[in-house]
Design an enzyme around this catalytic site. Sequence first.
Site, PDB file in Angstrom:
ATOM      1  N   SER A 120       0.824  -1.208   0.000  1.00  0.00           N
ATOM      2  CA  SER A 120       0.000   0.000   0.000  1.00  0.00           C
ATOM      3  C   SER A 120       0.853   1.250   0.000  1.00  0.00           C
ATOM      4  O   SER A 120       0.397   2.308  -0.417  1.00  0.00           O
ATOM      5  CB  SER A 120      -0.858   0.052   1.267  1.00  0.00           C
ATOM      6  OG  SER A 120      -1.670  -1.072   1.357  1.00  0.00           O
ATOM      7  N   HIS A 141      -2.098  -3.333  -6.650  1.00  0.00           N
ATOM      8  CA  HIS A 141      -2.632  -2.960  -5.339  1.00  0.00           C
ATOM      9  C   HIS A 141      -4.144  -3.174  -5.302  1.00  0.00           C
ATOM     10  O   HIS A 141      -4.911  -2.389  -5.851  1.00  0.00           O
ATOM     11  CB  HIS A 141      -2.284  -1.487  -5.052  1.00  0.00           C
ATOM     12  CG  HIS A 141      -2.690  -1.039  -3.684  1.00  0.00           C
ATOM     13  ND1 HIS A 141      -3.193   0.200  -3.410  1.00  0.00           N
ATOM     14  CD2 HIS A 141      -2.664  -1.703  -2.488  1.00  0.00           C
ATOM     15  CE1 HIS A 141      -3.464   0.294  -2.129  1.00  0.00           C
ATOM     16  NE2 HIS A 141      -3.150  -0.836  -1.553  1.00  0.00           N
ATOM     17  N   GLU A 153      -4.975  -0.674  -8.309  1.00  0.00           N
ATOM     18  CA  GLU A 153      -3.984   0.295  -8.788  1.00  0.00           C
ATOM     19  C   GLU A 153      -2.807  -0.499  -9.350  1.00  0.00           C
ATOM     20  O   GLU A 153      -2.197  -1.296  -8.628  1.00  0.00           O
ATOM     21  CB  GLU A 153      -3.534   1.204  -7.642  1.00  0.00           C
ATOM     22  CG  GLU A 153      -4.626   2.174  -7.199  1.00  0.00           C
ATOM     23  CD  GLU A 153      -4.226   3.034  -6.013  1.00  0.00           C
ATOM     24  OE1 GLU A 153      -4.547   4.225  -6.020  1.00  0.00           O
ATOM     25  OE2 GLU A 153      -3.610   2.517  -5.064  1.00  0.00           O
ATOM     26  N   ASN A 191      -4.546   6.245  -1.428  1.00  0.00           N
ATOM     27  CA  ASN A 191      -4.059   6.544  -0.082  1.00  0.00           C
ATOM     28  C   ASN A 191      -3.486   7.947   0.017  1.00  0.00           C
ATOM     29  O   ASN A 191      -3.577   8.593   1.053  1.00  0.00           O
ATOM     30  CB  ASN A 191      -3.029   5.504   0.364  1.00  0.00           C
ATOM     31  CG  ASN A 191      -3.711   4.229   0.832  1.00  0.00           C
ATOM     32  OD1 ASN A 191      -4.867   4.260   1.252  1.00  0.00           O
ATOM     33  ND2 ASN A 191      -3.023   3.115   0.748  1.00  0.00           N
TER      34      ASN A 191
END
Length: 491
Positions: A120, A141, A153, A191
């Site tokens: 992450s 991801h 991702e 994120n």
Amino acid sequence: MAAYETVGVVGLGTMGAGIAEVFARAGLAVIGVEADPAALERGRGHVQRSTGRAVSRGRLTEAERDEIIGRVTFAGSLEDLHEADLVVEAIPEVMGLKRALFTELDRLCKPETVLATNTSSLPVTAIAATTGRPGRVVGMHFFNPAPVMRLVEVVGTVVTEDGVAEDVAALARRLGKTPVRVGDRAGFVVNRLLLGYLNHAAALLERGVASRDDIDAAMRAGAGLPMGPFALLDLIGLDTSREICEVLFQETRDRVHAPAPILRELAAAGLLGRKSGRGFHAYDGAGRDTPGTAPGGEPFAGTVGVLGEGAEAFAARLADAGVATAGPRDAGLVVALSPAPVVQHAAGLPHPERLVGLHLVGEEVAEVVSTALTSPGTAEAARRLVRGLGLTPVACADRAGFVVDALLLPYINDAVRMYDSGYASAEDIDAAMRLGCGYPAGPLETLDAIGLRNARDGLRALYDEYREPSFAPAPLLDRLVTAGVTSVRSR
Ligand SMILES: NC(=O)c1ccc[n+]([C@@H]2O[C@H](COP(=O)([O-])OP(=O)(O)OC[C@H]3O[C@@H](n4cnc5c(N)ncnc54)[C@H](O)[C@@H]3O)[C@@H](O)[C@H]2O)c1
């Protein structure tokens, strides 16, 4: 284009078990490798339960379920990955562990095998550099829970060979997912944008702009997000959230990513969020938020004076609701429909302690703004008035952007900067936030709805008040407003 038929998944914990299931459901042969025998059994149990539920809901036949389970080899060893076309690593987020594993995978897998990490927040480039095939190492991801969340991702680095990220994105589509293609920057799209916003919410709480519950309610009912920021921080875990902020800060050196001290304090106290039963909120044994005190039910009584832009229309709305209005000098409660500082309206009022600001957000929320002079009784009366109008009151201080704009506009500004830097396309940024966070719209879509000029002016006000460099309108936003362009996405 490479056809991936056999894939390896290393680490069958929270993410890996779900990822193995996703691959098997899409018809791929899966070799699962897990270091801990107990985790291996949990991983196996997860796939059995999950596919069993699909059978009982009529989404899979028993034969299909058996086929899916039959495609996964659970007790594989790293040596078994020699024939895999792709290996996805989902072991803990510790650089040393990942680097050691990738060195080993590089030695054991055939030269064409693509090695992917589900990290992450760690740099994919640094993981790739531990192998003799950095051009065939990417990020893949997935989001939690992997079988449900549609976003993946796909992270390419500066050394990724042509075609590799495209092939992995095509595989993600075959899994029924929506891939977004991004480069190797801390936090990728989701994120980076999400944690910046969540950390900022924690900073507003620490500054005393509004309470935890008011901020959560404002972002849910006012901005239409599925969860308030503190409920979401608790879900992610305050330790994980703090670590991701730290990683973002190490890369950006932007103060808005420096973890808010309250995250460190709560995490250090073991208040990690849902997983420990308490974080910003407290949770009962079943993981539900324990409710706070219910708002008082007495109706508003008294007269209201209205000031500021749109005063006439608002006075008419009050009259419709049966609320008596009066001149601002005589009214028991004076509401100013005004941006901050609301206190500018106090000059000339005989009773400045009776003044509050009122900012309507969408159809459901009114921010109720206390100035430095507002009395507690006035703030309470204003909350009752707002509830009587069928709106959710959000009590806050007289600061630029109040709550919703103060949180939403910097997040949108970050998205504009991200787009302008060429990091990801506008469609991908919007899709990432819609699919990765369940937001009703992506940040650039929300920007269009707010209006570029409104957003730019709001950011200027935020910057003037807080002097936070990243709150200054993104140069692209400023130029588009100057040019009269109404959408970043139409460029
Ligand atoms: N949990 C999330 O919400 C989430 C979401 C997206 C990405 N991620 C990322 O996915 C990765 C895994 O996270 P998780 O939450 O599933 O962790 P986890 O702790 O639940 O699972 C990790 C598993 O890897 C196993 N393991 C450790 N070293 C191993 C090795 N050398 N070989 C084989 N197995 C090994 C452990 O026994 C454990 O079962 C991390 O990089 C994390 O950042 C997590």
